[in-house]
Design a protein around this motif. Sequence first.
Motif, short mmCIF file in Angstrom:
data_model
loop_
_atom_site.label_atom_id
_atom_site.label_comp_id
_atom_site.label_asym_id
_atom_site.label_seq_id
_atom_site.Cartn_x
_atom_site.Cartn_y
_atom_site.Cartn_z
N GLY A 47 0.83 -1.21 0.00
CA GLY A 47 0.00 0.00 0.00
C GLY A 47 0.86 1.25 0.00
N ASP A 48 0.19 2.39 0.17
CA ASP A 48 0.87 3.69 0.18
C ASP A 48 1.44 3.98 1.56
OD1 ASP A 48 0.38 4.34 -2.47
OD2 ASP A 48 -1.60 5.15 -2.02
N TRP A 49 2.66 4.52 1.58
CA TRP A 49 3.34 4.89 2.81
C TRP A 49 4.05 6.22 2.63
CZ3 TRP A 49 2.79 2.09 7.18
CH2 TRP A 49 2.39 0.76 7.07
N ILE A 50 4.13 7.00 3.69
CA ILE A 50 5.01 8.16 3.74
C ILE A 50 6.16 7.73 4.65
CG2 ILE A 50 5.30 10.54 4.49
CD1 ILE A 50 2.29 10.91 3.86
N VAL A 51 7.36 7.73 4.10
CA VAL A 51 8.53 7.26 4.84
C VAL A 51 9.39 8.47 5.21
CG1 VAL A 51 10.50 5.70 4.85
CG2 VAL A 51 8.49 5.14 3.49
N GLU A 52 9.56 8.66 6.50
CA GLU A 52 10.43 9.72 7.00
C GLU A 52 11.78 9.08 7.31
OE1 GLU A 52 10.58 13.11 10.50
OE2 GLU A 52 8.95 11.64 10.47
N ILE A 53 12.84 9.60 6.69
CA ILE A 53 14.17 9.02 6.81
C ILE A 53 15.06 10.01 7.56
CG2 ILE A 53 16.14 8.08 5.57
CD1 ILE A 53 14.12 7.72 3.18
N LEU A 54 15.65 9.55 8.65
CA LEU A 54 16.51 10.38 9.48
C LEU A 54 17.89 9.73 9.54
CD1 LEU A 54 16.54 12.89 11.32
CD2 LEU A 54 15.95 11.37 13.21
N SER A 55 18.89 10.41 8.95
CA SER A 55 20.27 9.91 8.93
C SER A 55 21.10 10.78 9.87
CB SER A 55 20.85 9.98 7.52
OG SER A 55 20.03 9.26 6.63
N ARG A 56 21.86 10.12 10.75
CA ARG A 56 22.63 10.85 11.76
C ARG A 56 24.08 10.40 11.74
NH1 ARG A 56 19.58 13.37 15.61
NH2 ARG A 56 21.06 12.92 17.27
N ASN A 57 24.96 11.34 12.08
CA ASN A 57 26.38 11.06 12.25
C ASN A 57 26.85 11.77 13.51
OD1 ASN A 57 28.88 10.00 11.65
ND2 ASN A 57 29.48 11.73 10.36
N ARG A 58 27.31 11.02 14.50
CA ARG A 58 27.76 11.57 15.79
C ARG A 58 26.66 12.42 16.43
NH1 ARG A 58 33.31 13.17 13.29
NH2 ARG A 58 34.32 11.15 13.33
N ASN A 59 25.47 11.86 16.50
CA ASN A 59 24.30 12.51 17.12
C ASN A 59 23.88 13.82 16.45
OD1 ASN A 59 24.00 10.46 19.02
ND2 ASN A 59 25.47 11.43 20.41
N GLU A 60 24.34 14.04 15.24
CA GLU A 60 23.93 15.22 14.47
C GLU A 60 23.18 14.76 13.22
OE1 GLU A 60 25.97 18.65 11.75
OE2 GLU A 60 26.99 18.09 13.61
N THR A 61 22.03 15.34 12.97
CA THR A 61 21.25 14.98 11.79
C THR A 61 21.93 15.52 10.55
OG1 THR A 61 19.20 15.01 13.07
CG2 THR A 61 19.00 15.17 10.67
N VAL A 62 22.28 14.62 9.63
CA VAL A 62 22.93 15.04 8.39
C VAL A 62 21.98 14.98 7.20
CG1 VAL A 62 25.25 14.43 9.14
CG2 VAL A 62 23.86 12.73 7.97
N MET A 63 20.89 14.22 7.33
CA MET A 63 19.91 14.11 6.25
C MET A 63 18.57 13.78 6.87
SD MET A 63 19.59 14.14 2.93
CE MET A 63 18.81 13.42 1.52
N HIS A 64 17.57 14.52 6.47
CA HIS A 64 16.20 14.28 6.93
C HIS A 64 15.29 14.50 5.73
CE1 HIS A 64 12.70 15.43 9.83
NE2 HIS A 64 12.56 14.23 9.31
N GLU A 65 14.65 13.43 5.32
CA GLU A 65 13.77 13.54 4.16
C GLU A 65 12.51 12.71 4.38
OE1 GLU A 65 15.15 11.69 0.48
OE2 GLU A 65 16.57 10.49 1.63
N ALA A 66 11.49 13.05 3.65
CA ALA A 66 10.25 12.29 3.68
C ALA A 66 9.84 12.02 2.23
CB ALA A 66 9.15 13.04 4.41
N ILE A 67 9.55 10.76 1.95
CA ILE A 67 9.16 10.39 0.59
C ILE A 67 7.89 9.55 0.67
CG2 ILE A 67 11.46 10.50 -0.40
CD1 ILE A 67 11.63 7.47 -0.14
N ARG A 68 7.14 9.59 -0.39
CA ARG A 68 5.93 8.77 -0.48
C ARG A 68 6.22 7.60 -1.41
NH1 ARG A 68 -0.09 10.73 -0.33
NH2 ARG A 68 -1.12 8.76 -0.72
#
Length: 163
Positions: free
Chosen positions: A134-155
Amino acid sequence: MNQGVAQRTFTGHHMLFAMASFFAVVIAVNAVMATLASSRWSGLVVEDSYVASQEFNSKVSAIRAMAASGLSGNLSVSHEVVHYDIENRGGAPAMVQDVTLTFRRPVGDREDFQLVLTRKAEGRFEVEHHVPPGDWIVEILSRNRNETVMHEAIRVNIAEFGR
């Protein structure tokens, strides 16, 4: 004169029955629709709209900084495995320590779940997990040393495998 035909008249009782039947159908349909609407979607977009409005400008600045960094990610779901690759602007694997995925349905929150991916190689993460079709909205959180380096949301749309 034909004696086999009885004469019928439309009485007040007939009118009362017709009106009661009409309104019973209208009320039943409204009750079913209200029940379906309230059970399908929580209506919740944010927990506190005031706090969300106060955080908006800082979130926009963070997103602009992430976009300028040149990082890009690629999510793939195949059968029982979820893969995520993240790379720099030049195509080299990015320096990321952990990736967390949050799967949310576009409507409703009963099936939402979160996955912490395992690092397989530099810039490559995966986890074994069955994602329902089915359809999903995926929130992706990438971290390096407790710092967010990439935050995206895709359907994404997950097809039912085996069909």
